[in-house]
Design an enzyme around this catalytic site. Sequence first.
Site, PDB file in Angstrom:
ATOM      1  N   HIS A  13      -2.671  -6.753  -6.759  1.00 32.68           N
ATOM      2  CA  HIS A  13      -3.583  -6.257  -7.792  1.00 32.68           C
ATOM      3  C   HIS A  13      -4.030  -4.842  -7.454  1.00 32.68           C
ATOM      4  O   HIS A  13      -3.744  -4.311  -6.383  1.00 32.68           O
ATOM      5  CB  HIS A  13      -4.797  -7.175  -7.950  1.00 32.68           C
ATOM      6  CG  HIS A  13      -5.712  -7.203  -6.752  1.00 32.68           C
ATOM      7  ND1 HIS A  13      -6.970  -7.738  -6.787  1.00 32.68           N
ATOM      8  CD2 HIS A  13      -5.566  -6.759  -5.473  1.00 32.68           C
ATOM      9  CE1 HIS A  13      -7.556  -7.623  -5.599  1.00 32.68           C
ATOM     10  NE2 HIS A  13      -6.706  -7.037  -4.794  1.00 32.68           N
ATOM     11  N   CYS A  23      -8.267   0.530  -2.603  1.00 33.98           N
ATOM     12  CA  CYS A  23      -8.218  -0.643  -3.490  1.00 33.98           C
ATOM     13  C   CYS A  23      -8.144  -0.263  -4.963  1.00 33.98           C
ATOM     14  O   CYS A  23      -7.519  -0.960  -5.753  1.00 33.98           O
ATOM     15  CB  CYS A  23      -9.443  -1.524  -3.267  1.00 33.98           C
ATOM     16  SG  CYS A  23      -9.409  -2.379  -1.687  1.00 33.98           S
ATOM     17  N   HIS A  28      -1.865  -3.363  -4.084  1.00 40.55           N
ATOM     18  CA  HIS A  28      -1.858  -3.984  -2.766  1.00 40.55           C
ATOM     19  C   HIS A  28      -1.948  -5.497  -2.954  1.00 40.55           C
ATOM     20  O   HIS A  28      -2.279  -5.979  -4.034  1.00 40.55           O
ATOM     21  CB  HIS A  28      -3.007  -3.459  -1.897  1.00 40.55           C
ATOM     22  CG  HIS A  28      -4.355  -3.733  -2.469  1.00 40.55           C
ATOM     23  ND1 HIS A  28      -4.882  -3.034  -3.539  1.00 40.55           N
ATOM     24  CD2 HIS A  28      -5.290  -4.651  -2.123  1.00 40.55           C
ATOM     25  CE1 HIS A  28      -6.087  -3.494  -3.829  1.00 40.55           C
ATOM     26  NE2 HIS A  28      -6.353  -4.488  -2.988  1.00 40.55           N
ATOM     27  N   HIS A  30      -2.674  -9.644  -1.231  1.00 36.52           N
ATOM     28  CA  HIS A  30      -3.443 -10.486  -0.322  1.00 36.52           C
ATOM     29  C   HIS A  30      -2.797 -11.855  -0.229  1.00 36.52           C
ATOM     30  O   HIS A  30      -2.138 -12.313  -1.161  1.00 36.52           O
ATOM     31  CB  HIS A  30      -4.881 -10.674  -0.823  1.00 36.52           C
ATOM     32  CG  HIS A  30      -5.661  -9.406  -0.927  1.00 36.52           C
ATOM     33  ND1 HIS A  30      -6.217  -8.786   0.162  1.00 36.52           N
ATOM     34  CD2 HIS A  30      -5.967  -8.638  -2.006  1.00 36.52           C
ATOM     35  CE1 HIS A  30      -6.862  -7.686  -0.242  1.00 36.52           C
ATOM     36  NE2 HIS A  30      -6.715  -7.573  -1.546  1.00 36.52           N
ATOM     37  N   HIS A  68       2.901 -15.044  -5.964  1.00 36.78           N
ATOM     38  CA  HIS A  68       3.963 -14.038  -6.044  1.00 36.78           C
ATOM     39  C   HIS A  68       3.971 -13.369  -7.415  1.00 36.78           C
ATOM     40  O   HIS A  68       5.013 -13.209  -8.053  1.00 36.78           O
ATOM     41  CB  HIS A  68       5.324 -14.632  -5.684  1.00 36.78           C
ATOM     42  CG  HIS A  68       5.486 -14.829  -4.219  1.00 36.78           C
ATOM     43  ND1 HIS A  68       4.900 -15.876  -3.552  1.00 36.78           N
ATOM     44  CD2 HIS A  68       6.135 -14.090  -3.293  1.00 36.78           C
ATOM     45  CE1 HIS A  68       5.184 -15.788  -2.270  1.00 36.78           C
ATOM     46  NE2 HIS A  68       5.928 -14.701  -2.079  1.00 36.78           N
ATOM     47  N   GLU A 136     -10.117 -13.676   0.199  1.00 40.32           N
ATOM     48  CA  GLU A 136      -9.191 -12.565  -0.024  1.00 40.32           C
ATOM     49  C   GLU A 136      -8.545 -12.124   1.291  1.00 40.32           C
ATOM     50  O   GLU A 136      -7.391 -11.715   1.319  1.00 40.32           O
ATOM     51  CB  GLU A 136      -9.933 -11.398  -0.681  1.00 40.32           C
ATOM     52  CG  GLU A 136      -9.013 -10.351  -1.236  1.00 40.32           C
ATOM     53  CD  GLU A 136      -9.745  -9.331  -2.078  1.00 40.32           C
ATOM     54  OE1 GLU A 136      -9.714  -9.451  -3.307  1.00 40.32           O
ATOM     55  OE2 GLU A 136     -10.342  -8.405  -1.485  1.00 40.32           O
TER      56      GLU A 136
END
Length: 193
Positions: A13, A23, A28, A30, A68, A136
């Site tokens: 996201h 961010c 990136h 998680h 994914h 996260e």
Amino acid sequence: MIIRKLFEFENAHIVRFCTSKRCKTSIHGHSYKVEVLLESKFLDNAGMVYDFGLLKQEIRQIIDSFDHAITLFKNDDEQYLKDMKKHSKRWVSLGVNASAENFCRVFFVLIDTLLSKTKMQNGEKGVNLQSIIVHETRSSYAQGFKEDAYSKYLSPIKLDEIEFSKEIQSDWDDELFFEKLKGEYEFINKKEL
């Protein structure tokens, strides 16, 4: 009594408008962990709040829809959204920014809606979603409750503003799952798994 089931998914996201430059400007990912906490004052015919096996059905399917995949904020830059949808077969578009806090709220509304439309088959009663916890990172998580999911102070989580890519829909046991969730459909728990 409260029971807890842990799920995991990998997701990418961008969190627009946040303080952290990395961010808000770079895609990136998680390795998320999601805790679903159900509560009831009653136990079913087997002495359970809710059979953990049942949690592996539609609730797992909801969370796995984000695995994914890239989660997009529907109000992001049009060209960015177009490019992401073009280059990723697995994407989810939300009406809210893709923060851990909003993931809590989105999962809460989706699962709460599912539970409210589910006919129980083994004496379950009074089963409610108590909270959702979204980890996260190893050291950072958000926890959301009903008052957060349906807060009048926050942007509403509207099922009509959530969109799953065709690739995600094709992985569901029933490709019409989300349409049924948004409609008047009654889900019926299996008597035996």
